[in-house]
Write a protein that holds these residues in place. Structure first.
Motif, PDB file in Angstrom:
ATOM      1  N   THR A 139      -5.068   3.589  -2.453  1.00 49.49           N
ATOM      2  CA  THR A 139      -5.082   2.186  -2.040  1.00 49.49           C
ATOM      3  C   THR A 139      -6.057   1.943  -0.897  1.00 49.49           C
ATOM      4  OG1 THR A 139      -3.287   2.482  -0.458  1.00 49.49           O
ATOM      5  CG2 THR A 139      -2.664   1.927  -2.721  1.00 49.49           C
TER       6      THR A 139
ATOM      7  N   SER B  69       0.824  -1.207   0.000  1.00 51.30           N
ATOM      8  CA  SER B  69       0.000   0.000   0.000  1.00 51.30           C
ATOM      9  C   SER B  69       0.858   1.256   0.000  1.00 51.30           C
ATOM     10  CB  SER B  69      -0.924  -0.019   1.223  1.00 51.30           C
ATOM     11  OG  SER B  69      -1.649   1.185   1.305  1.00 51.30           O
TER      12      SER B  69
ATOM     13  N   THR C 110      -6.910  -1.583   1.793  1.00 52.31           N
ATOM     14  CA  THR C 110      -6.402  -2.910   2.141  1.00 52.31           C
ATOM     15  C   THR C 110      -7.480  -3.751   2.810  1.00 52.31           C
ATOM     16  OG1 THR C 110      -5.568  -2.143   4.287  1.00 52.31           O
ATOM     17  CG2 THR C 110      -4.058  -2.019   2.395  1.00 52.31           C
TER      18      THR C 110
END
Length: 444
Positions: free
Chosen positions: A31, A21, A33
């Motif tokens: 990004t 990331s 996650t």
């Protein structure tokens, strides 16, 4: 400024998630996650505005199962799989299922960035393409002028989208009045040159010497315009009546095309309006020029092949003219609807525009019929019969759809008012609207 492409990172190892990331965030990506495939699937639906990077080996749902779920939801979603050392057979299987590519641990971060860039580019193209397809189907902006849901019009819209995204020169042909210039505008709007110069030159309207200067120059000092080839640089140049070019101008045009290289600096869209029996654009142009211009080709369908689109067009046009003249749009009978559907329409949409305007004017005076308008254009035409008959059921359904559509428009989507005027129970009206693809929300 374009929004940053998203990257969903799915890995059960927190350190791996964070390092990927951070690296990709430095490259300008947005990004997010996820610690498991199950968690990611709550977010990653069709049209996800980004790409996915996922480990293959994870507890619970593993990467292969995750990949299959994603491909089932959106087969064009780029998914980059991370594999352990020695898992190449598994990576190959992932590619077969639909993975965009794979990275083998330990991987080079630069290699990951390169893959992400390629995948993001592919995703952006897919999403742009889908947005344009929605624009076509929704009939918004310029595309709403390509009216109709008949098979030939659906194919035309698909052609406009596909060829608009291409960058080669295009030849448009079809009968007079069918809407070839409108299609040229739509091609320009659907491609990467939208927003750039759109220059149109009618080759048949200018004397050869004037046309040569208009296309290639040199222009006189007092002229405010640049030569068309230069004026349209970076955009689109449309040449109407391309078959009117003399041999010498054809040679100059071919030379100008060859000098541009690939991709072309200026995209040419050429429109052919040949009317002579047995003669085509291919006959009129030198072969090397014709094949350069006709690499991509669209034939605009004549109005008589568009089925009930004729009634939709007539309704739209008559409403526009009625508003312009400050009166009510004419109500047409079932027989008049059949006459509109059966007419040969040699003048195509241009002729339909004229008929719709005259229908509004004569309705305002309280006299005249659709049949009289059609016969005044073509005295040899019989009021109802034509050379292209259709089953009675098709005429009845087309008229029924038009009647419900018109009534819904007048009452601005009021179901109760439409039921009352057409003497239809609610269930029957709902069934017919569903059958004809009519939605109440379109009339509110």
């Amino acid at each position: 400024m374009a929004q940053a492409m998203k990257i969903a990172i799915v890995d059960d190892e927190q350190d791996m998630r964070q390092s990927i990331s951070q690296w990709l965030a430095l490259s300008g990506y947005d990004t997010e996650t996820f610690a498991s495939a199950e968690e990611a699937l709550k977010v990653l639906g069709p049209d996800y505005p980004g790409i996915v990077i996922s480990d293959i080996k994870m507890p619970g749902m593993d990467g292969m199962q995750f990949l299959k779920k994603l491909m089932g939801s959106d087969s064009a979603l780029p998914v980059i799989m991370i594999t352990g050392h020695g898992d190449v057979p598994m990576a190959v299987e992932a590619m077969r299922v639909g993975a965009f590519d794979f990275l083998e641990k330990p991987f080079n971060p630069d290699r990951m960035s390169q893959l992400a860039k390629r995948a993001a580019g592919a995703r952006r193209l897919t999403l742009d393409n889908r947005a344009l397809r929605r624009e076509l189907s929704d009939g918004t902006q310029l595309m709403n002028k390509l009216i109709g849901g008949s098979p030939v019009m659906e194919r035309l819209k698909e052609d406009v989208l596909d060829l608009g995204q291409a960058d080669g020169h295009v030849l448009i042909d079809g009968e007079t009045g069918a809407g070839k210039t409108l299609v040229a505008h739509a091609l320009h709007a659907a491609g990467s040159r939208a927003g750039k110069k759109f220059v149109l030159v009618n080759c048949a309207a200018l004397e050869e010497e004037v046309l040569a200067k208009r296309l290639f120059g040199p222009m006189m000092p007092e002229d405010e315009q640049l030569p068309a080839m230069e004026e349209a640089r970076g955009g689109t140049l449309v040449l109407e009546d391309i078959e009117a070019l003399s041999e010498s101008l054809q040679a100059r045009l071919l030379s100008a095309i060859n000098e541009q290289g690939t991709p072309a600096e200026t995209r040419l869209i050429c429109i052919s309006n040949l009317q002579e029996a047995g003669r085509t654009c291919e006959d009129a142009l030198r072969p090397d020029l014709f094949y350069r211009l006709a690499a991509l080709r669209i034939t605009v369908p004549p109005l008589r092949q568009r089925g009930e689109d004729i009634l939709s067009l007539f309704t739209r046009l008559s409403e526009q003219f009625a508003e312009e003249y400050g009166c009510d749009a004419p109500k047409i009978t079932a027989q008049e609807a059949a006459q509109l559907l059966q007419a040969p329409w040699p003048g195509n949409v241009r002729q339909l525009i004229n008929v719709a305007e005259r229908a509004v004017l004569q309705s305002r005076r309280g006299s005249g019929t659709i049949a009289s308008l059609l016969m005044s254009d073509h005295e040899e035409m019989q009021p109802v019969m034509t050379t292209e008959g259709k089953p009675l059921k098709e005429y009845v359904e087309a008229f029924e759809r038009m009647l419900i559509d018109n009534t819904m428009r007048r009452h601005k989507g009021s179901i109760a008012s439409v039921m009352d005027e057409l003497c239809l129970p609610r269930r029957t009206l709902n069934e017919k609207m569903a059958k004809y693809g009519l939605q109440r929300s379109d009339y509110l």
